[in-house]
Design a protein around this motif. Structure first.
Motif, short mmCIF file in Angstrom:
data_model
loop_
_atom_site.label_atom_id
_atom_site.label_comp_id
_atom_site.label_asym_id
_atom_site.label_seq_id
_atom_site.Cartn_x
_atom_site.Cartn_y
_atom_site.Cartn_z
N PHE A 111 0.81 -1.21 0.00
CA PHE A 111 0.00 0.00 0.00
C PHE A 111 0.85 1.27 0.00
O PHE A 111 0.33 2.35 0.26
N ALA A 112 2.13 1.15 -0.30
CA ALA A 112 3.03 2.30 -0.29
C ALA A 112 2.59 3.38 -1.28
O ALA A 112 2.74 4.57 -1.00
N ASP A 113 2.04 2.98 -2.42
CA ASP A 113 1.59 3.95 -3.43
C ASP A 113 0.20 4.51 -3.14
O ASP A 113 -0.21 5.49 -3.75
N PRO A 115 -1.42 4.70 0.46
CA PRO A 115 -1.60 4.43 1.89
C PRO A 115 -3.00 4.75 2.40
O PRO A 115 -3.47 4.10 3.34
N ASP A 116 -3.69 5.70 1.78
CA ASP A 116 -5.04 6.03 2.24
C ASP A 116 -6.00 4.86 2.08
O ASP A 116 -6.96 4.73 2.85
N GLU A 117 -5.76 3.99 1.09
CA GLU A 117 -6.59 2.79 0.94
C GLU A 117 -6.43 1.89 2.16
O GLU A 117 -7.41 1.33 2.65
N LEU A 118 -5.21 1.76 2.64
CA LEU A 118 -4.96 0.96 3.84
C LEU A 118 -5.53 1.66 5.07
O LEU A 118 -6.26 1.06 5.85
N PHE A 119 -5.20 2.94 5.22
CA PHE A 119 -5.63 3.68 6.42
C PHE A 119 -7.15 3.71 6.56
O PHE A 119 -7.67 3.70 7.67
N GLY A 120 -7.86 3.76 5.44
CA GLY A 120 -9.32 3.81 5.48
C GLY A 120 -9.96 2.55 6.04
O GLY A 120 -11.09 2.59 6.53
N ASP A 121 -9.23 1.42 5.99
CA ASP A 121 -9.77 0.15 6.49
C ASP A 121 -9.27 -0.22 7.88
O ASP A 121 -9.77 -1.17 8.48
N LEU A 122 -8.30 0.50 8.40
CA LEU A 122 -7.76 0.17 9.72
C LEU A 122 -8.82 0.37 10.79
O LEU A 122 -9.68 1.22 10.68
N HIS A 123 -8.74 -0.42 11.83
CA HIS A 123 -9.65 -0.28 12.97
C HIS A 123 -8.84 -0.34 14.25
O HIS A 123 -7.61 -0.50 14.23
#
Length: 161
Positions: A111-113, A115-123
Motif C-alpha cells: 500500500f506504499a503507493d 496508503p489512504d486505501e490501507l488507512f481507510g480500512d484500519l480499525h
C-alpha cells in the motif's frame, strides 16, 4: 493446541484461545495459532508436532478461515507478496468478524503507493509494525521529520518540534 494454515508462499497467521479444564477442575485458556506460510516455512512448521495445517491460498480461503470463531488474531505480511497482500489485507480488515490484526512487511509495502486505501480500512485492533523503510513509504512526512537532525537534548522528540 496450535493450528496452522499453509499458503503458497504467503505467511499470514491467526490465533485464537479456547477454554479447557485443568486436572484440578479449574478452567484456563489455551491458545491456538494459525499460520499461512511458504513451502519452505511449511517444512519447518511440519516439525512442530502440535500444529495442524490448512491451505490459505487467497482472499476466499482467508474469508473462510476467518469465519471460524476461534480465530481472534491475524498476522499478514512477511513473504506474502505484494499482489496477494493487496488482495488479502482488505479482506481481513473488512471482514465482519475482523480479528486483531498485525500488518508487517508486504502487507504494508503493498500500500506504499496508496496508503489512504490501507488507512481507510484500519480499525482499533490493528497494529502496524513497519521497519524504517516501510514507515517512510507510508508516512513520508513523519519520516522526514524523524530524519532531520535533532535540535535539542537527548530526550527531545523531533515529532514534537
Amino acid at each position: 493446541m496450535p493450528r496452522a494454515m499453509e499458503a503458497n508462499a504467503a505467511p499470514a497467521s491467526t490465533a485464537s484461545r479456547r477454554r479447557k479444564s485443568s486436572p484440578t477442575g479449574q478452567s484456563s485458556t489455551e491458545g491456538a495459532a494459525t499460520s499461512a506460510m511458504s513451502a519452505a516455512r511449511l517444512e519447518v512448521a511440519c516439525h512442530i508436532t502440535a500444529e495442524m495445517l490448512r491451505p490459505v491460498a487467497g482472499a476466499a480461503d482467508l474469508r473462510a478461515a476467518l469465519a471460524d470463531p476461534r480465530i481472534t488474531a491475524l498476522c499478514l505480511g512477511p513473504g506474502l507478496g505484494l499482489a496477494r497482500a493487496r488482495e488479502m489485507v482488505p479482506e481481513a480488515l473488512r471482514h465482519e468478524r475482523a480479528p486483531c490484526i498485525v500488518l508487517d512487511a508486504d502487507a504494508l509495502t503493498a500500500f506504499a503507493d496508496a496508503p489512504d486505501e490501507l488507512f481507510g480500512d484500519l480499525h482499533e485492533t490493528c497494529v502496524l509494525t513497519p521497519h524504517a523503510g516501510e514507515f517512510a513509504r507510508l508516512f513520508p512526512d513523519l519520516a522526514a521529520e524523524l530524519a532531520a537532525p535533532a535540535t535539542r537534548g537527548p530526550a527531545f522528540s523531533r515529532l514534537d518540534a
